[in-house]
Design a protein around this motif. Structure first.
Motif, PDB file in Angstrom:
ATOM      1  N   PRO A  95       3.860   4.949 -15.286  1.00  0.00           N
ATOM      2  CA  PRO A  95       2.758   4.894 -14.319  1.00  0.00           C
ATOM      3  C   PRO A  95       2.892   3.755 -13.310  1.00  0.00           C
ATOM      4  CG  PRO A  95       1.884   5.329 -16.492  1.00  0.00           C
ATOM      5  CD  PRO A  95       3.345   5.019 -16.663  1.00  0.00           C
ATOM      6  N   ALA A  96       3.457   2.637 -13.719  1.00  0.00           N
ATOM      7  CA  ALA A  96       3.661   1.533 -12.777  1.00  0.00           C
ATOM      8  C   ALA A  96       4.661   1.938 -11.697  1.00  0.00           C
ATOM      9  CB  ALA A  96       4.137   0.293 -13.515  1.00  0.00           C
ATOM     10  N   PHE A  97       5.732   2.624 -12.081  1.00  0.00           N
ATOM     11  CA  PHE A  97       6.705   3.089 -11.101  1.00  0.00           C
ATOM     12  C   PHE A  97       6.101   4.159 -10.192  1.00  0.00           C
ATOM     13  CE2 PHE A  97       9.842   1.320 -14.096  1.00  0.00           C
ATOM     14  CZ  PHE A  97      10.535   0.524 -13.199  1.00  0.00           C
ATOM     15  N   PHE A  98       5.243   5.000 -10.740  1.00  0.00           N
ATOM     16  CA  PHE A  98       4.540   5.998  -9.937  1.00  0.00           C
ATOM     17  C   PHE A  98       3.681   5.312  -8.878  1.00  0.00           C
ATOM     18  CE2 PHE A  98       0.951   8.793  -9.067  1.00  0.00           C
ATOM     19  CZ  PHE A  98       1.589   9.998  -8.792  1.00  0.00           C
ATOM     20  N   ALA A  99       2.952   4.276  -9.280  1.00  0.00           N
ATOM     21  CA  ALA A  99       2.103   3.537  -8.338  1.00  0.00           C
ATOM     22  C   ALA A  99       2.940   2.870  -7.252  1.00  0.00           C
ATOM     23  CB  ALA A  99       1.274   2.502  -9.088  1.00  0.00           C
ATOM     24  N   LEU A 100       4.056   2.272  -7.632  1.00  0.00           N
ATOM     25  CA  LEU A 100       4.937   1.655  -6.634  1.00  0.00           C
ATOM     26  C   LEU A 100       5.523   2.696  -5.684  1.00  0.00           C
ATOM     27  CD1 LEU A 100       6.892  -0.981  -8.745  1.00  0.00           C
ATOM     28  CD2 LEU A 100       5.281  -1.426  -6.894  1.00  0.00           C
ATOM     29  N   GLY A 101       5.936   3.807  -6.238  1.00  0.00           N
ATOM     30  CA  GLY A 101       6.538   4.854  -5.411  1.00  0.00           C
ATOM     31  C   GLY A 101       5.576   5.474  -4.421  1.00  0.00           C
ATOM     32  N   THR A 102       4.305   5.521  -4.766  1.00  0.00           N
ATOM     33  CA  THR A 102       3.335   6.110  -3.844  1.00  0.00           C
ATOM     34  C   THR A 102       2.779   5.103  -2.854  1.00  0.00           C
ATOM     35  OG1 THR A 102       1.580   5.806  -5.484  1.00  0.00           O
ATOM     36  CG2 THR A 102       2.650   7.955  -5.400  1.00  0.00           C
ATOM     37  N   SER A 103       2.806   3.812  -3.178  1.00  0.00           N
ATOM     38  CA  SER A 103       2.196   2.831  -2.277  1.00  0.00           C
ATOM     39  C   SER A 103       3.209   2.089  -1.400  1.00  0.00           C
ATOM     40  CB  SER A 103       1.381   1.819  -3.075  1.00  0.00           C
ATOM     41  OG  SER A 103       2.211   1.116  -3.968  1.00  0.00           O
ATOM     42  N   LEU A 104       4.424   1.913  -1.850  1.00  0.00           N
ATOM     43  CA  LEU A 104       5.399   1.150  -1.072  1.00  0.00           C
ATOM     44  C   LEU A 104       5.731   1.756   0.293  1.00  0.00           C
ATOM     45  CD1 LEU A 104       7.919  -0.371  -3.622  1.00  0.00           C
ATOM     46  CD2 LEU A 104       6.185  -1.518  -2.255  1.00  0.00           C
ATOM     47  N   PRO A 105       5.923   3.066   0.428  1.00  0.00           N
ATOM     48  CA  PRO A 105       6.190   3.591   1.782  1.00  0.00           C
ATOM     49  C   PRO A 105       5.055   3.304   2.769  1.00  0.00           C
ATOM     50  CG  PRO A 105       6.756   5.220   0.138  1.00  0.00           C
ATOM     51  CD  PRO A 105       6.069   4.106  -0.586  1.00  0.00           C
ATOM     52  N   LEU A 106       3.829   3.429   2.329  1.00  0.00           N
ATOM     53  CA  LEU A 106       2.691   3.142   3.196  1.00  0.00           C
ATOM     54  C   LEU A 106       2.646   1.663   3.565  1.00  0.00           C
ATOM     55  CD1 LEU A 106       0.053   4.069   4.555  1.00  0.00           C
ATOM     56  CD2 LEU A 106      -1.092   3.475   2.417  1.00  0.00           C
ATOM     57  N   LEU A 107       2.850   0.791   2.585  1.00  0.00           N
ATOM     58  CA  LEU A 107       2.847  -0.644   2.861  1.00  0.00           C
ATOM     59  C   LEU A 107       3.993  -1.043   3.784  1.00  0.00           C
ATOM     60  CD1 LEU A 107       1.915  -2.024  -0.663  1.00  0.00           C
ATOM     61  CD2 LEU A 107       0.452  -1.835   1.346  1.00  0.00           C
ATOM     62  N   LEU A 108       5.135  -0.412   3.647  1.00  0.00           N
ATOM     63  CA  LEU A 108       6.276  -0.685   4.515  1.00  0.00           C
ATOM     64  C   LEU A 108       5.975  -0.296   5.962  1.00  0.00           C
ATOM     65  CD1 LEU A 108       9.271  -1.553   4.804  1.00  0.00           C
ATOM     66  CD2 LEU A 108       9.842   0.842   4.401  1.00  0.00           C
ATOM     67  N   ILE A 109       5.377   0.856   6.164  1.00  0.00           N
ATOM     68  CA  ILE A 109       5.038   1.290   7.514  1.00  0.00           C
ATOM     69  C   ILE A 109       4.005   0.358   8.138  1.00  0.00           C
ATOM     70  CG2 ILE A 109       3.906   3.143   8.813  1.00  0.00           C
ATOM     71  CD1 ILE A 109       5.355   5.105   6.953  1.00  0.00           C
ATOM     72  N   ILE A 110       2.998  -0.025   7.361  1.00  0.00           N
ATOM     73  CA  ILE A 110       1.985  -0.955   7.863  1.00  0.00           C
ATOM     74  C   ILE A 110       2.622  -2.297   8.231  1.00  0.00           C
ATOM     75  CG2 ILE A 110      -0.048  -2.300   7.191  1.00  0.00           C
ATOM     76  CD1 ILE A 110      -0.950   0.162   5.602  1.00  0.00           C
ATOM     77  N   PHE A 111       3.544  -2.780   7.412  1.00  0.00           N
ATOM     78  CA  PHE A 111       4.229  -4.036   7.705  1.00  0.00           C
ATOM     79  C   PHE A 111       5.042  -3.932   8.989  1.00  0.00           C
ATOM     80  CE2 PHE A 111       8.123  -6.553   7.475  1.00  0.00           C
ATOM     81  CZ  PHE A 111       7.568  -7.833   7.486  1.00  0.00           C
ATOM     82  N   LEU A 112       5.764  -2.832   9.175  1.00  0.00           N
ATOM     83  CA  LEU A 112       6.581  -2.672  10.380  1.00  0.00           C
ATOM     84  C   LEU A 112       5.717  -2.607  11.638  1.00  0.00           C
ATOM     85  CD1 LEU A 112       9.287  -0.165   9.122  1.00  0.00           C
ATOM     86  CD2 LEU A 112       9.560  -2.609   9.587  1.00  0.00           C
ATOM     87  N   ILE A 113       4.584  -1.929  11.564  1.00  0.00           N
ATOM     88  CA  ILE A 113       3.672  -1.888  12.712  1.00  0.00           C
ATOM     89  C   ILE A 113       3.162  -3.281  13.024  1.00  0.00           C
ATOM     90  CG2 ILE A 113       1.403  -1.056  13.477  1.00  0.00           C
ATOM     91  CD1 ILE A 113       2.026   1.553  11.982  1.00  0.00           C
ATOM     92  N   TYR A 115       4.630  -6.218  12.177  1.00  0.00           N
ATOM     93  CA  TYR A 115       5.732  -7.101  12.542  1.00  0.00           C
ATOM     94  C   TYR A 115       6.158  -6.897  13.992  1.00  0.00           C
ATOM     95  CZ  TYR A 115      10.227  -9.481  12.361  1.00  0.00           C
ATOM     96  OH  TYR A 115      11.276 -10.315  12.611  1.00  0.00           O
ATOM     97  N   PHE A 116       6.226  -5.661  14.432  1.00  0.00           N
ATOM     98  CA  PHE A 116       6.654  -5.375  15.801  1.00  0.00           C
ATOM     99  C   PHE A 116       5.481  -5.340  16.780  1.00  0.00           C
ATOM    100  CE2 PHE A 116      10.214  -3.445  13.382  1.00  0.00           C
ATOM    101  CZ  PHE A 116      11.218  -4.246  13.887  1.00  0.00           C
ATOM    102  N   GLU A 117       4.302  -5.679  16.313  1.00  0.00           N
ATOM    103  CA  GLU A 117       3.086  -5.710  17.128  1.00  0.00           C
ATOM    104  C   GLU A 117       2.944  -4.428  17.940  1.00  0.00           C
ATOM    105  OE1 GLU A 117       3.361  -9.282  19.392  1.00  0.00           O
ATOM    106  OE2 GLU A 117       3.120 -10.558  17.640  1.00  0.00           O
ATOM    107  N   ALA A 118       3.097  -3.332  17.282  1.00  0.00           N
ATOM    108  CA  ALA A 118       3.107  -2.038  17.955  1.00  0.00           C
ATOM    109  C   ALA A 118       1.820  -1.256  17.762  1.00  0.00           C
ATOM    110  CB  ALA A 118       4.287  -1.222  17.441  1.00  0.00           C
ATOM    111  N   SER A 119       0.769  -1.903  17.274  1.00  0.00           N
ATOM    112  CA  SER A 119      -0.441  -1.140  16.967  1.00  0.00           C
ATOM    113  C   SER A 119      -1.067  -0.543  18.219  1.00  0.00           C
ATOM    114  CB  SER A 119      -1.449  -2.018  16.236  1.00  0.00           C
ATOM    115  OG  SER A 119      -1.820  -3.125  17.036  1.00  0.00           O
ATOM    116  N   GLY A 120      -1.072  -1.259  19.336  1.00  0.00           N
ATOM    117  CA  GLY A 120      -1.658  -0.725  20.564  1.00  0.00           C
ATOM    118  C   GLY A 120      -0.866   0.446  21.120  1.00  0.00           C
ATOM    119  N   ALA A 121       0.448   0.300  21.172  1.00  0.00           N
ATOM    120  CA  ALA A 121       1.295   1.373  21.700  1.00  0.00           C
ATOM    121  C   ALA A 121       1.257   2.591  20.800  1.00  0.00           C
ATOM    122  CB  ALA A 121       2.733   0.870  21.844  1.00  0.00           C
ATOM    123  N   ILE A 122       1.251   2.352  19.508  1.00  0.00           N
ATOM    124  CA  ILE A 122       1.212   3.470  18.566  1.00  0.00           C
ATOM    125  C   ILE A 122      -0.118   4.203  18.667  1.00  0.00           C
ATOM    126  CG2 ILE A 122       1.114   4.032  16.110  1.00  0.00           C
ATOM    127  CD1 ILE A 122       3.297   1.980  15.672  1.00  0.00           C
TER     128      ILE A 122
END
Length: 154
Positions: A95-113, A115-122
């Motif tokens: 279950p811990a790996f399931f939680a990581l697998g479902t949340s990490l892609p979302l957290l990565l995308i949020i971090f990239l937005i 980091y690149f300060e792209a929230s307005g353009a996006i």
């Protein structure tokens, strides 16, 4: 537990398969913007009452998101993962790996937005792209619903 659920699903499955096709067509038409359901839902009246109360409005927004995403996660977690957890010697960590697998892609995308300060353009481009993707998804869902209806009704 998993075997009992699996055996009882075979009784319900034919009925569900007949409902899914027309429901997919209905959802596809809704996604394409053929009709709107805003005033039909009882949540519309609730939205009027909670518009100025941000905490209660946020609570209902969370409920809406959980209803939208929860059915799939419920099936994946409880009907797929938990039987494996119960039968596996290392199941307690799954279950811990399931939680990581479902949340990490979302957290990565949020971090990239962030980091690149792209929230307005996006945000500006997301409306046009979102409308196109929603219409395209509606067409695909209608086609799938049509084939599903033909398959299970005829």
């Amino acid at each position: 537990m998993g075997k009992d659920i699996h055996s009882s699903l075979t009784l319900v499955f034919p009925v569900l398969r007949k409902i899914i096709g027309p429901m997919l067509i209905f959802i596809g038409l809704f996604m394409m913007g053929m009709f709107h359901i805003r005033r039909i839902w009882p949540f519309y009246l609730l939205r009027r009452r909670t518009h100025n109360r941000t905490l209660l409005g946020s609570f209902f927004l969370g409920i809406t998101f959980s209803i939208a995403f929860c059915p799939t996660m419920f099936v994946l977690f409880f009907l797929t993962l938990i039987p494996i957890v119960l039968s596996s010697p290392y199941g307690a960590v799954l279950p811990a790996f399931f939680a990581l697998g479902t949340s990490l892609p979302l957290l990565l995308i949020i971090f990239l937005i962030w980091y690149f300060e792209a929230s307005g353009a996006i945000l500006k481009k997301s409306r046009k792209v979102g409308q196109f993707v929603q219409t395209l998804a509606g067409i695909v869902i209608i086609i799938i619903g049509f084939f599903d209806t033909v398959t299970y009704w005829l």
